[in-house]
Design a protein around this motif. Structure first.
Motif, mmCIF file in Angstrom:
data_model
loop_
_atom_site.group_PDB
_atom_site.id
_atom_site.type_symbol
_atom_site.label_atom_id
_atom_site.label_comp_id
_atom_site.label_asym_id
_atom_site.label_seq_id
_atom_site.Cartn_x
_atom_site.Cartn_y
_atom_site.Cartn_z
ATOM 1 N N GLY A 203 64.113 -9.676 25.749
ATOM 2 C CA GLY A 203 63.409 -10.666 26.544
ATOM 3 C C GLY A 203 62.161 -10.063 27.170
ATOM 4 N N PRO A 204 61.351 -10.877 27.809
ATOM 5 C CA PRO A 204 60.130 -10.375 28.442
ATOM 6 C C PRO A 204 60.437 -9.724 29.787
ATOM 7 C CG PRO A 204 60.320 -12.710 28.803
ATOM 8 C CD PRO A 204 61.485 -12.347 27.937
ATOM 9 N N PRO A 205 59.526 -8.907 30.300
ATOM 10 C CA PRO A 205 59.705 -8.326 31.629
ATOM 11 C C PRO A 205 59.158 -9.258 32.710
ATOM 12 C CG PRO A 205 57.749 -7.402 30.630
ATOM 13 C CD PRO A 205 58.331 -8.364 29.619
ATOM 14 N N THR A 206 59.574 -9.015 33.938
ATOM 15 C CA THR A 206 58.953 -9.716 35.058
ATOM 16 C C THR A 206 57.634 -9.018 35.396
ATOM 17 O OG1 THR A 206 59.974 -8.345 36.782
ATOM 18 C CG2 THR A 206 61.231 -10.262 35.993
ATOM 19 N N ALA A 207 56.774 -9.730 36.116
ATOM 20 C CA ALA A 207 55.492 -9.144 36.510
ATOM 21 C C ALA A 207 55.705 -7.922 37.400
ATOM 22 C CB ALA A 207 54.639 -10.188 37.233
ATOM 23 N N LEU A 208 56.696 -7.977 38.289
ATOM 24 C CA LEU A 208 56.959 -6.843 39.174
ATOM 25 C C LEU A 208 57.456 -5.639 38.383
ATOM 26 C CD1 LEU A 208 57.071 -5.691 42.004
ATOM 27 C CD2 LEU A 208 59.357 -6.701 42.269
ATOM 28 N N ALA A 209 58.291 -5.866 37.370
ATOM 29 C CA ALA A 209 58.765 -4.768 36.537
ATOM 30 C C ALA A 209 57.598 -4.062 35.861
ATOM 31 C CB ALA A 209 59.752 -5.292 35.489
ATOM 32 N N VAL A 210 56.647 -4.837 35.344
ATOM 33 C CA VAL A 210 55.467 -4.249 34.686
ATOM 34 C C VAL A 210 54.625 -3.476 35.689
ATOM 35 C CG1 VAL A 210 53.323 -4.773 33.470
ATOM 36 C CG2 VAL A 210 55.419 -6.009 32.883
ATOM 37 N N GLU A 211 54.442 -4.026 36.866
ATOM 38 C CA GLU A 211 53.627 -3.369 37.896
ATOM 39 C C GLU A 211 54.209 -1.996 38.258
ATOM 40 O OE1 GLU A 211 52.714 -4.019 42.638
ATOM 41 O OE2 GLU A 211 53.023 -5.793 41.371
ATOM 42 N N ILE A 212 55.516 -1.953 38.466
ATOM 43 C CA ILE A 212 56.155 -0.685 38.826
ATOM 44 C C ILE A 212 56.093 0.292 37.657
ATOM 45 C CG2 ILE A 212 58.322 0.401 39.525
ATOM 46 C CD1 ILE A 212 59.052 -2.270 40.842
ATOM 47 N N ALA A 213 56.342 -0.194 36.448
ATOM 48 C CA ALA A 213 56.319 0.667 35.267
ATOM 49 C C ALA A 213 54.941 1.288 35.055
ATOM 50 C CB ALA A 213 56.743 -0.123 34.030
ATOM 51 N N LEU A 214 53.896 0.514 35.241
ATOM 52 C CA LEU A 214 52.535 1.029 35.069
ATOM 53 C C LEU A 214 52.243 2.169 36.043
ATOM 54 C CD1 LEU A 214 50.556 -2.311 34.564
ATOM 55 C CD2 LEU A 214 50.848 -0.492 32.862
ATOM 56 N N GLU A 215 52.788 2.073 37.251
ATOM 57 C CA GLU A 215 52.513 3.080 38.267
ATOM 58 C C GLU A 215 53.407 4.314 38.153
ATOM 59 O OE1 GLU A 215 52.029 1.797 42.281
ATOM 60 O OE2 GLU A 215 51.336 -0.195 41.690
ATOM 61 N N THR A 216 54.492 4.211 37.401
ATOM 62 C CA THR A 216 55.463 5.306 37.369
ATOM 63 C C THR A 216 55.625 5.954 35.990
ATOM 64 O OG1 THR A 216 57.227 3.671 37.063
ATOM 65 C CG2 THR A 216 56.805 4.427 39.312
ATOM 66 N N GLY A 217 54.923 5.472 34.985
ATOM 67 C CA GLY A 217 54.955 6.117 33.682
ATOM 68 C C GLY A 217 56.006 5.613 32.721
ATOM 69 N N LEU A 218 56.731 4.558 33.083
ATOM 70 C CA LEU A 218 57.765 4.017 32.196
ATOM 71 C C LEU A 218 57.125 3.080 31.174
ATOM 72 C CD1 LEU A 218 60.877 3.629 31.620
ATOM 73 C CD2 LEU A 218 60.690 1.580 33.037
ATOM 74 N N CYS A 219 57.510 3.226 29.920
ATOM 75 C CA CYS A 219 57.054 2.333 28.858
ATOM 76 C C CYS A 219 58.018 1.154 28.749
ATOM 77 C CB CYS A 219 56.984 3.078 27.531
ATOM 78 S SG CYS A 219 56.604 2.033 26.105
ATOM 79 N N ILE A 220 57.470 -0.059 28.740
ATOM 80 C CA ILE A 220 58.285 -1.264 28.571
ATOM 81 C C ILE A 220 57.862 -1.981 27.296
ATOM 82 C CG2 ILE A 220 58.829 -3.562 29.452
ATOM 83 C CD1 ILE A 220 58.594 -2.550 32.238
ATOM 84 N N VAL A 221 58.844 -2.262 26.448
ATOM 85 C CA VAL A 221 58.637 -3.094 25.267
ATOM 86 C C VAL A 221 59.481 -4.344 25.455
ATOM 87 C CG1 VAL A 221 58.811 -3.279 22.765
ATOM 88 C CG2 VAL A 221 58.270 -1.068 23.816
ATOM 89 N N GLY A 222 58.844 -5.520 25.456
ATOM 90 C CA GLY A 222 59.566 -6.760 25.677
ATOM 91 C C GLY A 222 59.586 -7.660 24.465
ATOM 92 N N SER A 223 60.493 -8.626 24.484
ATOM 93 C CA SER A 223 60.667 -9.592 23.384
ATOM 94 C C SER A 223 60.870 -8.886 22.049
ATOM 95 C CB SER A 223 59.469 -10.550 23.315
ATOM 96 O OG SER A 223 59.310 -11.247 24.531
ATOM 97 N N ALA A 224 61.530 -7.736 22.103
ATOM 98 C CA ALA A 224 61.784 -6.956 20.886
ATOM 99 C C ALA A 224 62.691 -7.732 19.940
ATOM 100 C CB ALA A 224 62.423 -5.614 21.232
ATOM 101 N N GLY A 225 62.410 -7.603 18.653
ATOM 102 C CA GLY A 225 63.182 -8.324 17.655
ATOM 103 C C GLY A 225 62.692 -9.740 17.421
ATOM 104 N N THR A 226 61.578 -10.110 18.062
ATOM 105 C CA THR A 226 60.996 -11.439 17.880
ATOM 106 C C THR A 226 59.526 -11.277 17.480
ATOM 107 O OG1 THR A 226 60.029 -11.853 20.069
ATOM 108 C CG2 THR A 226 62.422 -12.136 19.848
ATOM 109 N N PRO A 227 58.894 -12.338 16.988
ATOM 110 C CA PRO A 227 57.461 -12.252 16.660
ATOM 111 C C PRO A 227 56.582 -11.965 17.878
ATOM 112 C CG PRO A 227 58.463 -14.154 15.589
ATOM 113 C CD PRO A 227 59.479 -13.615 16.544
#
Length: 243
Positions: A203-227
């Motif tokens: 599924g997709p990430p929330t906006a807050l999840a992306v914001e925190i990930a960008l600041e902390t170095g975590l890579c997020i891949v969302g909607s995996a397995g879909t177009p």
């Protein structure tokens, strides 16, 4: 994790169906009540290891002296019997209670050169259990699933696989967390605590999840397995994006 019950289908009479079990489980650490969680009542040793680790109550499984699992209760004794714990669902800052926000300066940053290829992500997602009532989260080493857990709540499932990885001695900084559902800020926090550099979800990430990930170095891949699969944070950790 399932229980057979009898129910009546509209227009089709009585039949037996497997339904997911859930139970309130009280967690005690060194004799003190820490919290009560609602979860699928199975595989609780993996869960409690991962949960205490991501809540920063222990720094390694070796700090656990014993775990006693009873009906609706988990009692943990640590090697430091005077250790107290607090549940850290969010890291908040504010002034006089007037405002609060997640303070990323209080979260660990990812320090890993681990890279993941797009075909490995697709293979790991394909290896997840078929979608159903339970959420699934797995640890992947490349395209190979090395641990997988399911729970009613994906946060609990993530704690379970983190606990399994810790108990098996995996280097979590070289692993990918792969799961179902959306990515929340709490899942990001747990991955940061476990030093997992890449979090993939169907599924997709929330906006807050992306914001925190960008600041902390975590890579997020969302909607995996879909177009609509996309990298939302730190695409430099993913190879083969242009393929």
């Amino acid at each position: 994790m399932f229980q057979r019950i009898t129910c009546t289908r509209i227009g089709d009479g009585e039949f037996v169906q497997d339904v997911a079990r859930e139970a309130p489980v009280a967690i005690f650490v060194n004799g003190r009540h820490l919290t009560t969680v609602i979860l699928s009542p199975a595989g609780l040793e993996d869960f409690i290891t991962g949960y205490l680790y991501t809540e920063e109550i222990i720094r390694s499984p070796g700090e656990i002296e014993s775990v006693r699992i009873e009906e609706n209760r988990i009692s943990v004794l640590t090697k430091d019997p005077f250790r107290r714990g607090n549940v850290k669902k969010t890291i908040l800052s504010g002034c006089g209670g007037a405002a609060s926000y997640i303070d990323t300066q209080k979260l660990p940053a990812i320090d890993s050169d681990h890279m993941v290829a797009v075909p490995e992500i697709k293979a790991a997602v394909d290896a997840l259990p078929a979608p159903g009532v339970l959420e699934a989260v797995a640890l992947a080493d490349g395209s190979r699933i090395v641990a997988c857990s399911q729970d009613l709540d994906r946060h609990n499932a993530l704690d379970r696989v983190i606990g399994r990885g810790l108990r098996d001695g995996f280097d979590l900084s070289r692993m990918v967390a792969v799961g179902t559902g959306s990515v929340t800020s709490e899942m990001v926090r747990k991955c940061l605590m476990a030093k997992i550099p890449v979090l993939v979800s169907t599924g997709p990430p929330t906006a807050l999840a992306v914001e925190i990930a960008l600041e902390t170095g975590l890579c997020i891949v969302g909607s995996a397995g879909t177009p609509d699969m996309a990298v939302y944070a730190h695409a430099e950790r993913i190879t083969g994006l242009s393929a």
